[in-house]
Design a protein around this motif. Structure first.
Motif, PDB file in Angstrom:
ATOM      1  N   ALA A 130       0.810  -1.216   0.000  1.00 24.26           N
ATOM      2  CA  ALA A 130       0.000   0.000   0.000  1.00 24.26           C
ATOM      3  C   ALA A 130       0.845   1.268   0.000  1.00 24.26           C
ATOM      4  CB  ALA A 130      -0.931   0.009   1.212  1.00 24.26           C
ATOM      5  N   VAL A 140      -4.208   2.788   0.709  1.00 23.06           N
ATOM      6  CA  VAL A 140      -4.521   1.818  -0.341  1.00 23.06           C
ATOM      7  C   VAL A 140      -3.912   2.329  -1.642  1.00 23.06           C
ATOM      8  CG1 VAL A 140      -6.322   0.572  -1.588  1.00 23.06           C
ATOM      9  CG2 VAL A 140      -6.700   1.241   0.800  1.00 23.06           C
ATOM     10  N   THR A 142     -10.141  -1.410   1.860  1.00 21.16           N
ATOM     11  CA  THR A 142      -9.123  -2.131   1.091  1.00 21.16           C
ATOM     12  C   THR A 142      -9.757  -3.114   0.126  1.00 21.16           C
ATOM     13  OG1 THR A 142      -8.861  -3.788   2.838  1.00 21.16           O
ATOM     14  CG2 THR A 142      -7.393  -1.878   2.895  1.00 21.16           C
TER      15      THR A 142
END
Length: 321
Positions: A61, A225, A314
């Motif tokens: 991420a 993310v 996510t």
């Protein structure tokens, strides 16, 4: 809450003559690419002094790259980075003693005792030997001070890694998965160490995959993310904003799925191996109906958690189930 708006914090105050201290960290539109991969994609946030700040997100991420940029180990491609009022890049050796860094793969002088290891670290930072004793005490390792590092348990070595990051009494501490691979009791014991650090007014930037831990310890969290900040706020506010839905878990065999769906106020029903899961916005009314139909013995209530927020963000952005 805006990602760049600092929250009120005792560590954000200074004397009237000096004015307020600069925030611990300020990031403004920070970008970092590796080839065609956007590791950090326009991150802006502020961490005020004295805050326990969590950085969450799945592998890949951008958390590690972002932390390394803050620490001065990597250069951002664009944007501005300020740490304790100064730029960490080019590598600023005057800033390093003000930072404490604990990594997942901390290096130790394994043939030394815990006390000797910390005295060596103190000497490297040119602080007095008494700093080693203070660091040992701060993580609850005084009794293990004369134990060789390679004879310490996993949890004790994690504490020593934190003590190594604290021995020179830094203003800003970076902790990378400090409870990784610990058993539940050792993890809970380390929680208290982290709470004590927070209580002492330390500024902490903290990465973890343990969502319950972040919910319990952090003042605010940023969920990353694909290199961007998908959400930033206190755990409580993120949870409250996510969903007001309550899940009621009814032990299997107590009622059928059709009976559950017929209860007024039930929005959805899913079947798990050992329970029916009823989702509702009217938990009081639904619990009363369950009591009349099957009794409440063994019925459990599950409200939203930071994990629910995390999985929603996510999952929606990465295609994960």
């Amino acid at each position: 809450m805006s990602p760049t708006a600092p929250s009120t914090s005792p560590g954000n105050q200074a004397g009237p003559e000096d004015g307020p201290l600069p925030a611990a960290v300020v990031l403004d539109d920070v970008h970092k690419r590796y080839g065609g991969t956007r590791a950090v994609d326009g991150v802006s946030l502020t961490v005020p002094r004295g805050e326990f700040f969590g950085l969450l997100g799945p592998n890949g991420a951008g958390k590690t790259t972002l932390v390394e940029i803050m620490e001065g180990q990597r250069r951002a491609d664009s944007g501005t980075v300020t740490v304790l009022g100064t730029s960490p890049w080019p590598r600023d050796t005057s800033l390093l003693p003000r930072l404490g860094v604990q990594t997942q793969t901390s290096a130790f002088f394994v043939r030394l005792t815990a006390r000797e290891h910390l005295r060596t670290m103190a000497a490297l930072y040119r602080v007095d030997r008494a700093a080693a004793e203070r660091a040992l005490a701060s993580v609850g390792l005084t009794e293990q001070g004369d134990t060789r590092v390679d004879d310490l348990s996993g949890g004790q070595r994690q504490r020593l890694a934190i003590a190594s990051a604290l021995v020179h009494e830094p203003e800003l501490i970076f902790l990378d998965e400090p409870t990784a691979a610990l058993d539940p009791q050792a993890r809970r014991d380390l929680w208290q160490v982290l709470r004590d650090l927070k209580g002492a007014g330390r500024t902490i930037i903290y990465t973890t995959h343990h969502l319950d831990e972040a919910e319990a310890l952090c003042d605010r969290v940023a969920i990353m993310v694909d290199g961007s900040v998908a959400a930033l706020d206190s755990p409580a506010r993120l949870i409250a904003a996510a969903t007001p839905t309550t899940r009621l878990l009814v032990p299997a065999g107590r009622m059928t799925a059709d009976q559950a769906r017929a209860v007024e106020g039930v929005d959805s029903v899913t079947e798990e191996p050992d329970a029916l899961v009823l989702e509702t916005l009217e938990s009081g009314r639904v619990l009363a109906a369950i009591d009349a139909l099957a009794g409440l013995q063994g019925v459990r209530t599950r409200t939203a958690s930071l994990e629910d927020v995390y999985l929603t963000l996510t999952g929606a952005r990465t295609g994960a189930p």
